[in-house]
Design a protein around this motif. Sequence first.
Motif, PDB file in Angstrom:
ATOM      1  N   UNK A  36       0.879  -1.133   0.108  1.00  0.00           N
ATOM      2  CA  UNK A  36       0.100   0.161  -0.139  1.00  0.00           C
ATOM      3  C   UNK A  36       1.081   1.371   0.008  1.00  0.00           C
ATOM      4  N   UNK A  37       0.287   2.428  -0.234  1.00  0.00           N
ATOM      5  CA  UNK A  37       1.065   3.748  -0.300  1.00  0.00           C
ATOM      6  C   UNK A  37       1.501   3.634   1.289  1.00  0.00           C
ATOM      7  N   UNK A  38       0.873   3.587   2.154  1.00  0.00           N
ATOM      8  CA  UNK A  38       1.293   3.815   3.750  1.00  0.00           C
ATOM      9  C   UNK A  38       2.494   2.816   3.813  1.00  0.00           C
ATOM     10  N   UNK A  39       2.628   1.724   3.301  1.00  0.00           N
ATOM     11  CA  UNK A  39       3.457   0.504   3.576  1.00  0.00           C
ATOM     12  C   UNK A  39       4.840   1.184   2.980  1.00  0.00           C
ATOM     13  N   UNK A  40       4.913   1.663   1.702  1.00  0.00           N
ATOM     14  CA  UNK A  40       5.946   2.227   1.137  1.00  0.00           C
ATOM     15  C   UNK A  40       6.392   3.515   1.846  1.00  0.00           C
ATOM     16  N   UNK A  41       5.536   4.423   2.131  1.00  0.00           N
ATOM     17  CA  UNK A  41       5.947   5.806   2.820  1.00  0.00           C
ATOM     18  C   UNK A  41       6.454   5.152   4.177  1.00  0.00           C
ATOM     19  N   UNK A  42       6.011   4.210   5.063  1.00  0.00           N
ATOM     20  CA  UNK A  42       6.381   3.861   6.261  1.00  0.00           C
ATOM     21  C   UNK A  42       7.850   3.371   5.971  1.00  0.00           C
TER      22      UNK A  42
END
Length: 86
Positions: A36-42
């Motif tokens: 997810x975008x969140x996983x990539x960002x984190x």
Amino acid sequence: MRYPVEHSERKALTIKQTAVLDFIQDYLVDHHRPPSMKVISEHFGWVSPNAAQCYLDALRRKGYLEPGPHIKLIGVQLILRRADAA
């Protein structure tokens, strides 16, 4: 395990774009779905998922990703060359 990405007119990637693409490939192998975008960002320490979106947009423009069926995730598929076709 990374798979070679193939595209006849792909453009060169920056170091960070390469890191994002490598992360997506590794995540797909480990989890059998895109991050997810969140996983990539984190993973990269970015505060906003918008940073991930900018990198994904660049990878799409350069021919390394294409739209995929995972609407709630990053919605991309890697453009891969099958190993037996090499």
